[in-house]
Enzyme design. Structure first.
Site, short mmCIF file in Angstrom:
data_model
loop_
_atom_site.label_atom_id
_atom_site.label_comp_id
_atom_site.label_asym_id
_atom_site.label_seq_id
_atom_site.Cartn_x
_atom_site.Cartn_y
_atom_site.Cartn_z
CD GLN A 220 -2.49 1.18 2.75
OE1 GLN A 220 -1.90 0.79 3.75
NE2 GLN A 220 -3.72 1.62 2.78
N GLY A 221 0.77 2.04 -1.05
CA GLY A 221 1.57 3.27 -1.15
C GLY A 221 0.73 4.50 -0.87
CB SER B 252 2.41 6.91 4.51
OG SER B 252 1.34 6.36 5.23
CD GLU C 288 -5.31 0.72 5.91
OE1 GLU C 288 -5.75 1.63 5.16
OE2 GLU C 288 -4.12 0.60 6.22
CG ASN D 77 -6.82 4.26 17.46
OD1 ASN D 77 -6.78 3.84 16.29
ND2 ASN D 77 -6.90 3.43 18.49
CD GLU D 78 -4.02 10.02 18.43
OE1 GLU D 78 -3.76 9.41 17.38
OE2 GLU D 78 -3.55 9.69 19.54
C1 LIG Z 1 2.91 -0.94 11.47
C2 LIG Z 1 2.61 0.13 10.46
C3 LIG Z 1 2.37 -0.23 9.16
C4 LIG Z 1 2.12 0.76 8.20
N1 LIG Z 1 1.94 0.36 6.90
C5 LIG Z 1 1.72 1.30 5.96
C6 LIG Z 1 1.58 0.90 4.58
O1 LIG Z 1 1.68 -0.27 4.24
N2 LIG Z 1 1.36 1.86 3.67
C7 LIG Z 1 1.25 3.18 4.00
O2 LIG Z 1 1.00 3.99 3.12
N3 LIG Z 1 1.39 3.59 5.29
C8 LIG Z 1 1.63 2.68 6.27
N4 LIG Z 1 1.79 3.07 7.58
C9 LIG Z 1 1.82 4.49 7.91
C10 LIG Z 1 0.57 4.98 8.64
O3 LIG Z 1 -0.51 5.02 7.75
C11 LIG Z 1 0.89 6.37 9.20
O4 LIG Z 1 1.89 6.20 10.21
C12 LIG Z 1 -0.32 7.03 9.80
O5 LIG Z 1 -1.27 7.35 8.82
C13 LIG Z 1 0.07 8.33 10.55
O6 LIG Z 1 0.82 9.17 9.74
P1 LIG Z 1 2.21 9.75 10.24
O7 LIG Z 1 3.05 8.62 10.72
O8 LIG Z 1 2.77 10.60 9.17
O9 LIG Z 1 1.86 10.63 11.53
P2 LIG Z 1 1.30 12.11 11.54
O10 LIG Z 1 0.20 12.24 10.53
O11 LIG Z 1 2.44 13.05 11.43
O12 LIG Z 1 0.66 12.19 12.98
C14 LIG Z 1 1.45 12.39 14.15
C15 LIG Z 1 0.51 12.47 15.35
O13 LIG Z 1 -0.38 13.59 15.22
C16 LIG Z 1 -1.74 13.17 15.32
N5 LIG Z 1 -2.58 13.96 14.40
C17 LIG Z 1 -2.31 14.28 13.11
N6 LIG Z 1 -3.33 14.99 12.59
C18 LIG Z 1 -4.28 15.10 13.57
C19 LIG Z 1 -5.58 15.70 13.64
N7 LIG Z 1 -6.12 16.33 12.60
N8 LIG Z 1 -6.27 15.61 14.81
C20 LIG Z 1 -5.75 14.95 15.90
N9 LIG Z 1 -4.52 14.37 15.88
C21 LIG Z 1 -3.80 14.44 14.74
C22 LIG Z 1 -1.72 11.71 14.89
O14 LIG Z 1 -2.83 11.02 15.42
C23 LIG Z 1 -0.39 11.23 15.47
O15 LIG Z 1 -0.55 10.91 16.83
C24 LIG Z 1 2.05 2.13 8.57
C25 LIG Z 1 2.28 2.48 9.91
C26 LIG Z 1 2.56 1.51 10.86
C27 LIG Z 1 2.80 1.93 12.28
#
Ligand SMILES: Cc1cc2nc3c(=O)[nH]c(=O)nc-3n(C[C@H](O)[C@H](O)[C@H](O)COP(=O)(O)OP(=O)(O)OC[C@H]3O[C@@H](n4cnc5c(N)ncnc54)[C@H](O)[C@@H]3O)c2cc1C
Length: 384
Positions: free
Chosen positions: A131-132, A134, A250, A367-368
């Site tokens: 899944q691409g 992020s 998902e 979860n947020e």
């Molecule tokens: C085990 C694992 C597998 C994964 N696999 C994939 C994959 O296969 N493909 C893929 O594309 N991605 C994948 N991901 C990435 C995942 O989708 C992202 O980590 C996730 O969407 C959060 O994005 P971020 O890490 O950039 O955090 P950020 O978006 O930077 O968030 C950082 C913190 O800020 C909080 N936050 C951000 N915006 C808000 C808001 N509007 N209101 C309240 N709180 C907020 C978030 O909840 C978090 O606690 C994976 C992640 C993990 C941990």
């Protein structure tokens, strides 16, 4: 029909009981033991071998049509199979991003040609999908996607950008992801959902380690990668709508069926029986509560399936599933580690499960973010 008003039938038919017995018998005789982690190159290959055996015996995708390797089973039978799968201690599916996330979207939006080209090979674990979604600047805020697709003068598209946190990207053969195809667009508009072979010219995949040391993640760099028009799933510039179908799968039932948690709860109860001295009254309360919660999730999903069979889509309700299963998984594993005490450090499965459970509140949308969706879309609260 009002939302969620359908009565849930908790009885199983003769055919369903027979289906359960057959799947249990096959799984008990065939489930492999001691596979390495599917997030390592060697372990991934072992898991793919197992998934091919599942496919050969037509247990890989039971609810799919027979022509794509399934059994045309009902959603109820799929749930039964999932329960039996986890009860037998079978390994997590390394094809899950394909069969559980992309496939429902291909069934919904794919052309008949795309369905024929993609689904059977996916079920057979020949094509392995990642899944691409992020990107370095687009995690929770998926609408900030900066990777772009530009019309190629010779036809088709040129894709450029960087994807990250791509689960098992280093071991997969194909990627699905969003690309901005309308350069003047902002946010949710002007995005297109593309299907990209990872062996195409211009793709570089760099695996990297997770907290537990396994190479479970990858960064995927795309530089002027040529794909045809048939690489678009759904309409041009309509990628957001298509992607929301994938995220529904998902977060909800498809990726995390209840069998995974009810079987963990059963194992937790066994662990407590084996360690009566460690099971203090306060810890026993938590264990019983976690077991009840796993059963509650089971019942909730039965109600959801009843609604789906009646023609209703879970939509934003899948955010409820996501918050519930991810937090439940942490509680189940924390209770197990508390039972094990210092020995937890020597226990592979529970400790590995615990480490992975910590990622549950992050992946599939944090979860947020799910709580924001629940507040706004299910409870109708104001955005600010
Ligand atoms: C085990 C694992 C597998 C994964 N696999 C994939 C994959 O296969 N493909 C893929 O594309 N991605 C994948 N991901 C990435 C995942 O989708 C992202 O980590 C996730 O969407 C959060 O994005 P971020 O890490 O950039 O955090 P950020 O978006 O930077 O968030 C950082 C913190 O800020 C909080 N936050 C951000 N915006 C808000 C808001 N509007 N209101 C309240 N709180 C907020 C978030 O909840 C978090 O606690 C994976 C992640 C993990 C941990």
């Amino acid at each position: 029909m009002s939302r969620g008003s359908e009565p849930v039938d908790l009885t199983y038919t003769e055919e369903e009981l027979e289906f359960r017995a057959r799947s249990r018998e096959w799984l008990n005789a065939n489930v492999p033991r001691d596979l390495r982690s599917g997030d390592t190159a060697e372990g991934f290959a072992q898991h793919v071998e197992w998934e091919k055996r599942l496919f050969d015996a037509r247990w890989a995708v039971v609810s799919w049509p027979e022509r794509y390797g399934g059994r045309d089973s009902s959603l109820w039978e799929w749930l039964i199979f999932e329960e039996e799968y986890y009860r037998a201690g079978a390994p997590a599916r390394v094809t899950q991003n394909g069969i559980f996330l992309l496939a429902p979207t291909v069934f919904e939006y794919g052309t008949p040609e795309q369905q024929d080209a993609i689904l059977l090979r996916m079920a057979a674990a020949e094509d392995l999908w990642c899944q691409g979604w992020s990107e370095p600047g687009a995690g929770s805020d998926l609408a900030a996607t900066a990777s772009r697709g530009v019309r190629d003068s010779d036809g088709g598209w040129r894709l450029t950008g960087q994807k990250t946190w791509t689960t098992r990207g280093a071991f997969c053969t194909h990627l699905f992801g969003l690309f901005r195809t309308d350069p003047a667009s902002e946010r949710h508009r002007g995005l297109t959902y593309f299907l990209v072979p990872l062996d195409a010219d211009g793709v570089t995949v760099r695996g990297f380690q997770r907290l537990d040391g396994d190479e479970g993640f990858a960064e995927v760099f795309l530089e002027d990668v040529h794909v045809g028009d048939d690489a678009i799933l759904g309409g041009l510039d309509d990628g957001w709508r298509v992607a929301m179908s994938t995220t529904g799968s998902e977060r909800g039932l498809t990726l995390r069926s209840p069998g995974r948690f009810t079987s963990t709860a059963e194992r937790l109860i066994e662990l407590a029986r084996e360690r009566p001295l460690a099971a203090t009254p306060a810890l026993l309360d938590r264990i019983v509560q976690a077991w009840i919660d796993a059963e509650a999730y089971h019942l909730f999903t039965l109600a959801q399936v009843t609604g789906i069979v009646a023609g209703r889509s879970p939509g934003a309700e899948s955010s409820l599933n996501k918050v519930f299963w991810s937090e439940l998984d942490v509680r189940l594993h924390t209770a197990a580690l508390d039972l094990l005490g210092a020995e937890a450090e020597l226990d592979g499965p529970w400790t590995r499960g615990f480490l992975f459970s910590l990622a549950g509140p992050i992946y599939a949308g944090t979860n947020e973010i799910q709580r924001n969706i629940i507040a706004e879309r299910l409870l109708g609260l104001p955005r600010k």
